[in-house]
Each structure stands twice: as structure tokens, then as C-alpha cells.
Scaffold this active site. Structure first.
Site, PDB file in Angstrom:
ATOM      1  N   ASP A 118       0.858  -1.185   0.000  1.00  0.00           N
ATOM      2  CA  ASP A 118       0.000   0.000   0.000  1.00  0.00           C
ATOM      3  C   ASP A 118       0.897   1.239   0.000  1.00  0.00           C
ATOM      4  O   ASP A 118       1.752   1.397   0.870  1.00  0.00           O
ATOM      5  CB  ASP A 118      -0.878  -0.012   1.251  1.00  0.00           C
ATOM      6  CG  ASP A 118      -1.997   1.013   1.202  1.00  0.00           C
ATOM      7  OD1 ASP A 118      -1.784   2.109   0.645  1.00  0.00           O
ATOM      8  OD2 ASP A 118      -3.089   0.732   1.721  1.00  0.00           O
ATOM      9  N   LYS A 122      -0.525   9.885   1.296  1.00  0.00           N
ATOM     10  CA  LYS A 122      -0.581  11.120   2.081  1.00  0.00           C
ATOM     11  C   LYS A 122       0.592  11.198   3.049  1.00  0.00           C
ATOM     12  O   LYS A 122       0.965  10.205   3.679  1.00  0.00           O
ATOM     13  CB  LYS A 122      -1.908  11.197   2.843  1.00  0.00           C
ATOM     14  CG  LYS A 122      -3.116  11.306   1.920  1.00  0.00           C
ATOM     15  CD  LYS A 122      -4.410  11.401   2.700  1.00  0.00           C
ATOM     16  CE  LYS A 122      -5.604  11.507   1.750  1.00  0.00           C
ATOM     17  NZ  LYS A 122      -6.893  11.594   2.482  1.00  0.00           N
TER      18      LYS A 122
END
Length: 212
Positions: A118, A122
Site C-alpha cells: 500500500d 498522504k
């Protein structure tokens, strides 16, 4: 990508303790006995549906493999793949990557694979990336001197971040490809994500780094 919840997954995993090890903490320092040999141990952190770790085990019978995945609803698919393959050199752990040092002794693992992790794009989620320094500390603890990480992703931002993270940590970059499928690299085994992304024409990035 949202994963469909499978409420029966825990029971399914419990039915196959030979493959999905129920209490891996009890085997810390004894994985060679668990596998019944002293072959090298390689782990995939974030094994997903298990295609990579299963096919690696099939291609390399003299290496023991462990796939690690946090989501029960995902790893249960990997379990079905492992059961069907009937390979003696692959097992699965339904644990958090942060718990690696609870289940492996120093130097017990010879190589760590990180495939299509993943990207957590951000900035505030940087500490969740599996190539963040906190995780590099964990890998270092379970790997021997000069232990290796093999990293693969389709995400350019994560790849660039990871190269910087590896460099800042002092890892030695021994291999890098900015377009794996157009390189002369041999023996590549694709994950489910890799096949999907490559069919769309997306680049696959890969590197190997070594602790010093």
C-alpha cells in the site's frame, strides 16, 4: 481496494494449522524445525492472495517461504492457493508486519520481499509505508548481516520514496529496474496486482537492497 469481508475466514484458517500457523510466537527461533529442514527462510510481508509466495515456493523447493498478511479476508484466499499447491515449503501468518520480531529471531530470516505494498500517499501516513525506517529497523532485526530486501511496485511515488528511505538508512542498492518487464531480469514471478497493472501498460519498478 476495498476487500469483501469474509466472516468465516478465521474458522477456515483455524482448520489448516499446518499451513496457516495459529500461534507463530511459539515457533520463534524454531522455524527450521517447523519446516523440518535447515533451508533458507524467505518472507513476503503483505502476501495478499498468495500467488507470489506460492509460485516462489514451487520454483525454489530448497527455500522455505512464509507469506505474512494482516487481513483475514485476504489471506484466506492465499490459504486456498497453498492448500491446492500442496507444497511443503510454504506457510502463512495472519499477523501485523509490526510483530515480526515477536515471531522471528535475529538472523532467522534470510530475505524479505515487499510486493505492491500500500503506497499510503498522504504525508501524514508515511509511517505506515512498509519501507519507512521503522519497518527497516524490524527487517534488520530478523535478517542476518548483509540480509536483503527485494521490493517491487507499480507506484512511482512509493518507489522514489523507498529509494530515498533505503539510502538514508544506509542500505546498499544492488539492483534497480525502472521498467522490469522491459529489462533482462530473469526469473520474475508476478503477483496478481503485477499482472493486472502490467496488462494496462503500467511500469513495474523493482530494486534489491542489502543491509551493511
Amino acid at each position: 481496494m476495498r476487500t469483501r469481508n469474509k466472516p468465516w475466514a478465521a474458522e477456515r484458517l483455524a482448520d489448516y494449522p499446518h499451513y496457516a500457523v495459529p500461534v507463530p510466537e511459539d515457533i520463534k527461533g524454531s522455524w527450521s524445525e517447523e519446516f523440518g529442514n535447515h533451508n533458507p527462510l524467505h518472507i513476503e510481508v503483505g502476501t495478499g492472495k498468495g500467488r507470489f509466495v506460492t509460485e516462489m515456493a514451487r520454483a525454489n523447493p530448497d527455500v522455505n517461504y512464509i507469506g505474512i498478511e494482516l487481513s483475514e479476508s485476504v489471506i484466506v484466499t492465499a490459504l486456498d492457493r497453498v492448500i491446492e499447491a500442496e507444497l511443503p515449503n510454504v506457510k502463512l501468518l495472519n499477523i501485523n508486519a509490526e510483530d515480526l520480531t515477536a515471531v522471528f529471531e535475529k538472523g532467522e530470516v534470510q530475505r524479505v520481499y515487499l510486493n505492491f505494498s500500500d503506497p499510503w500517499p498522504k504525508n501524514r501516513h508515511e509511517k505506515r509505508r512498509l519501507t519507512y525506517k521503522k519497518f527497516l529497523d524490524l527487517y534488520k532485526t530478523v535478517l542476518p548481516e548483509k540480509g536483503e530486501i527485494h521490493f517491487k511496485t507499480d507506484n512511482q511515488g512509493l518507489f522514489e520514496y523507498s529509494l530515498q528511505s533505503f539510502s538514508a538508512y544506509g542500505l546498499l542498492l544492488t539492483f534497480v529496474s525502472l521498467d522490469l518487464h522491459k529489462s533482462d531480469f530473469e526469473g520474475n514471478i508476478m503477483t496478481e496486482y503485477e499482472e493486472k497493472f502490467s496488462k494496462k501498460g503500467q511500469r513495474i519498478y523493482r530494486c534489491e537492497v542489502q543491509y551493511q
